[in-house]
Each structure stands twice: as structure tokens, then as C-alpha cells.
Design an enzyme around this catalytic site. Structure first.
Site, short mmCIF file in Angstrom:
data_model
loop_
_atom_site.label_atom_id
_atom_site.label_comp_id
_atom_site.label_asym_id
_atom_site.label_seq_id
_atom_site.Cartn_x
_atom_site.Cartn_y
_atom_site.Cartn_z
N LYS A 41 43.29 66.86 16.80
CA LYS A 41 43.55 66.24 17.47
C LYS A 41 45.12 67.56 17.90
O LYS A 41 45.56 67.82 19.71
CB LYS A 41 44.89 65.91 17.23
CG LYS A 41 43.58 64.12 17.20
CD LYS A 41 44.75 62.90 17.48
CE LYS A 41 43.88 61.72 17.02
NZ LYS A 41 44.95 61.13 16.63
N ARG A 42 44.99 68.42 17.27
CA ARG A 42 44.95 70.25 16.89
C ARG A 42 45.07 70.85 18.55
O ARG A 42 45.59 71.84 18.72
CB ARG A 42 45.63 70.95 16.09
CG ARG A 42 47.43 70.83 15.47
CD ARG A 42 46.82 70.94 13.34
NE ARG A 42 46.00 71.45 13.17
CZ ARG A 42 45.32 73.25 13.30
NH1 ARG A 42 45.94 73.93 13.94
NH2 ARG A 42 44.18 73.38 13.03
#
Ligand code: GLU
Length: 487
Positions: A253-254
Site C-alpha cells: 500500500k505504501r
């Protein structure tokens, strides 16, 4: 492909997501490769939901996963099967292993196991279950049973020997039995573990090829031991390389969104996204990048999957998306463009025939310049509403000449005066006006484009005029007198 099953057209593969999250890019890539492989061999693609972790799984996530798969066109032939409904199968299989001497009861408490693990960690050694309960005598077992102690079921890893995996992607991998601990099959609450349920299902579902992420390579030796203990045929394995972000860290998700349905909502075409996913770790062996689904099915093979990690390159996805949008028919794009317009409140349900034609012709005119489906409702906004935004930078650049306040309404009246309104007549009117007023045609063209579309770039001006029609074109050119921000 060396497999007998693959040759005889009996390929059976499965996609086995855990619904503890949405369908992410990595999962979708796994599903696609399984699906392509099944379709290539005319085999079966089976969907199995691994929802044994009841607390972290949810029906909403299952629905999300199915929606992502439907969007990508990954249709399944069997399932979805839910592991949560199959617990008895796993328990029965564990009993079989107990009876055949391949498993044993373990009475070690979670607390004592944790202590031992913690100690190993403190002493910086890898912890492996010592086999405490493997060595219990029948008398000791009887005592424990008599006391009704909670018990898990552990697999009895054979003492000597090795497990060999011949992976289609990673080649030969050998692991000595002594490196594998006696792993748990049923925990003390009688709940099956991942290894047991996955192998029981793969056996019962007659899976011939296990195609899944490389994060499962380390699970494979234990699973092969289970197949052997059950006396079952071992499937072939192909582990897919990891997907990394542009910074070479595992995609997460980063790096921005990884949910497949979010890509749909951002305006990517499913066929573009599918093509993009196919190239994450696989290539057809030449430099072909754009491949239709039929071509992907035809060319896909496990042997062309790379060992090296794949990198998620959003620019490549954007490029593919533009290629696909540009090459699609208006009919194909229309329902998606409609959705994009609806979400911006630019859509009216009542449509007469002329408006329908206008809608399709607009898509055709814009499609080669669109970056995404949503772009039709953004940079293409002015074709679907009269209250569109005028880009400030475009206005500053192209509307600042004070003479335009007079020239644009004049152009409007000339266009209105012509008998016909066509590509030729509008161009003629504009060029004649430029000449008469001794200004460059470019000045009028650039200014008109901004007034008509709100943008500095777009389709050729005279196409825009004809598409919008005489009335709207004239009204929009006249609008310059009401604009104040360009001065
Ligand atoms: N349920 C596992 C996962 O989502 C996949 C198991 C498998 O493919 O063997 O990672």
C-alpha cells in the site's frame, strides 16, 4: 510443458485467495496466470476461498475479490468453494494420518511453546519443535487423554531423507527433512491449519498444477510431505516471482493503491490492466507487449515465467491504457464513459437518436488523446456540458491578447453567416478573418480551442467546431466578453 496432464488436456488449476483483504495486484496476477494456463490447455480454473481465518475473513472481502475477478474477465469453471464449509474434510484427513502413523497428538501448551520459541530467539537460534510429544509412550498418552488435556495434531516428518521440488520457475529445490519441523495439522481447538486444508483441497479438487506466488515456495516441502503421507499424486508447482514497487521493495500500500477495483475506478480498461498483469513476470519470449486476451491465452506458458522479481511500472500501465483506449471502438468504451460521466453528474438518461450519435462520435474524436476512461469526463468535459471549467493556464496563455475580445465574437458571427457549417467552411471563415485583421491564424485557433473546450490541447479545432455544432460554437466564442480572468 512436460506434464502428462497438460498434454492430455486435463489441467486443473486453482486460485485460492484468503478473503482477509481485497483482490490486490499480486493476487490478480496469480489468478490471471492460473486462468491463462487453464484456458491455454482447455482445462479447468477453480476458485477456492481460503476463509479459515474466521476473524480476519469477511463476506464483503469475498464479494470484492469476485468483483475484481469479474472485472478482469477471469471466469471460473468450478466454485467458489469455501474452506470454512469444509472443516470436516480436514479433520477426517487428520484422523487418517493419525491412524496411518503419519501424525501424532501434541499436548504441549501454547504457553510452553511460546517460552521455547522466545528462548530460541534470545539465543539467536531458529526454533524448531523438539518433537517432545512424538516420543511419548502409549502409557503417557493414556494419562494425558485420561486427564482430557487439550491436544493438537502434528505431522510426523520422516527422520531422514529430503524433499525435492521441481518448480517450473525456480527449478530444483531440495530440503532435508531434518530442516522441517513436525508442523501442526489441527490446533488444540481442533481447527485445521493452512498446510492441511490446502493439501486436502488440492487432492480432492484434483489439482494438477499449483501456480501461486513465490511467497509460498517455503511452504511447498511441508505440503509435499503431506501428499506423500496420503499416498496422493503430487501436483506440479510453478511459483510466480514477487512484484516490487519502483523502489524495489515488495509492492504494498505504501506504493499507492494495490486494489484491483481501485484501478477500475481510476479509469483503466480491464483489457489494458490484464495485459499489464500478464507482463508482470512473464513475457512471450519476444518484445511483443500488446496482446489481446486470445493471444495471451495462446502464447502463455509456465516455462516463460521469469525467476527475477517483476517491477510494477505505473507508466507502462498508463501507456497500455492509452493504447487500448485509442484502439477501442466507441461501442466498447461507451458504457464505461457513461459511468465516468454519471459520477461527475454529466449524464442525462433521456437520449434522443441525435444525442446518441453525438455521444459516440465524441468518444471517437477524443479516444486517441485520453489517458483513462475518467479523462473523458475531465479533459473531455466540455463536450458533455455547457458549464465546463476553463483551464487557467490555458486561458492565460491563449486568451490574453486584448484584440481577441473583438475577434472571437466576430468569428462567431462569420460562422453564423455561412450557409453551411463544415470543416472546410469553418476553417475558411477563420483564415479569412485572420487575413483581414492581419493576425496569425494560430492566435485565433488557440484562443478558440480554449473557449470551446476549456483546454489548450485537444483535437483539431475545426473537428471540435463541427462536433459541437454551429450554435454552441458561436455561443462559446462569444463568451470571451464575460471572462475576466485572462486580463
Ligand atoms: N490462501 C493463500 C493466499 O492467499 C494461497 C494458498 C495457495 O495458493 O496455496 O496466499
Amino acid at each position: 510443458m512436460s506434464s502428462h496432464a497438460a498434454k492430455s488436456g486435463e489441467v486443473r488449476v486453482r486460485f485460492a485467495p484468503s478473503p482477509t483483504g481485497y483482490l490486490h495486484v499480486g493476487g490478480a496476477r496469480t489468478a490471471l496466470f492460473d486462468w491463462l494456463f487453464a484456458r491455454h490447455y482447455g482445462g479447468k480454473f477453480i476458485l477456492r476461498i481460503e476463509d479459515t481465518d474466521v476473524e480476519r475473513s469477511s463476506p464483503e472481502m469475498v464479494e470484492e475479490i469476485l468483483e475484481g475477478m469479474r472485472w478482469l474477465g477471469l471466469d471460473w469453471d468450478e466454485g467458489p468453494f469455501f474452506q470454512s464449509e469444509r472443516t470436516e474434510h480436514y479433520r477426517k484427513a487428520a484422523r487418517e494420518l493419525l491412524e496411518s502413523g503419519h501424525a501424532y497428538y501434541c499436548y504441549c501448551t501454547p504457553e510452553s511453546l511460546k517460552e521455547r520459541r522466545d528462548l530460541a530467539m534470545k539465543e539467536k537460534r531458529n526454533y524448531k519443535y523438539e518433537g517432545t510429544c512424538r516420543r511419548l509412550t502409549s502409557a503417557q498418552i493414556e494419562v494425558n487423554e485420561g486427564r482430557g488435556l487439550p491436544r493438537a495434531v502434528r505431522f510426523k516428518v520422516p527422520e531422514s531423507g529430503t524433499v525435492e521440488i521441481s518448480d517450473h520457475v525456480f527449478g530444483k529445490i531440495e530440503v532435508a527433512h531434518e530442516q522441517i519441523e513436525d508442523f501442526v495439522l489441527l490446533n488444540s481447538k481442533n481447527h485445521p491449519t493452512y498446510h492441511l486444508s490446502v493439501v486436502v483441497d488440492d487432492m480432492e479438487m484434483r489439482i494438477t498444477h499449483v501456480v501461486r506466488g513465490a511467497d509460498h515456495v517455503s511452504n511447498t516441502p511441508k505440503q509435499i510431505l503431506l501428499y506423500r503421507a496420503f499416498g496422493a499424486e503430487i501436483p506440479e508447482f510453478a511459483h510466480l516471482p514477487l512484484i516490487l514497487g519502483p523502489d524495489k521493495a515488495k509492492l504494498s500500500k505504501r506504493h499507492g493503491t494495490t486494489s484491483v477495483t481501485a484501478y477500475r475506478d481510476m479509469g483503466y480498461l480491464p483489457e489494458a490492466f490484464r495485459n499489464f498483469l500478464a507482463l508482470l513476470g512473464w513475457s512471450p519470449g519476444d518484445n511483443t507487449e500488446i496482446m489481446s486476451t486470445d493471444e495471451l491465452i495462446e502464447r502463455f506458458s509456465l516455462d516463460k515465467i521469469n525467476q527475477s522479481n517483476a517491477v510494477f511500472d505505473i507508466q507502462k500501465l498508463d501507456w497500455l491504457n492509452r493504447q487500448y483506449i485509442g484502439a477501442s471502438t466507441a461501442e466498447r468504451l461507451a458504457p464505461m464513459v457513461q459511468k465516468a460521466l454519471e459520477s461527475k453528474h454529466l449524464w442525462r438518461d433521456e437520449f434522443n437518436e441525435a444525442e446518441r450519435e453525438y455521444f459516440f462520435a465524441t468518444i471517437d474524436m477524443l479516444k486517441s488523446r485520453m489517458h483513462s476512461i475518467n479523462d473523458f469526463a475531465e479533459s473531455g468535459q466540455a463536450f458533455f456540458t455547457d458549464v465546463y471549467e476553463i483551464d487557467e493556464a490555458a486561458a492565460k496563455k491563449n486568451l490574453k491578447d486584448p484584440a481577441l475580445k473583438e475577434l472571437m465574437p466576430l468569428l462567431a458571427s462569420r460562422l453564423k453567416a455561412h450557409d453551411v457549417f463544415s470543416l472546410e467552411s469553418s476553417e475558411q471563415a477563420l483564415r479569412a478573418l485572420a487575413e483581414e485583421k492581419q493576425v496569425k491564424a494560430g492566435l485565433l485557433i488557440n484562443a478558440a480551442r480554449v473557449l470551446l473546450t476549456g483546454r489548450a490541447v485537444g483535437p483539431p479545432l475545426f473537428h471540435i467546431m463541427v462536433q459541437l455544432g454551429r450554435e454552441r460554437t458561436a455561443t462559446r466564442l462569444e463568451r470571451i466578453s464575460t471572462l475576466t480572468f485572462h486580463q
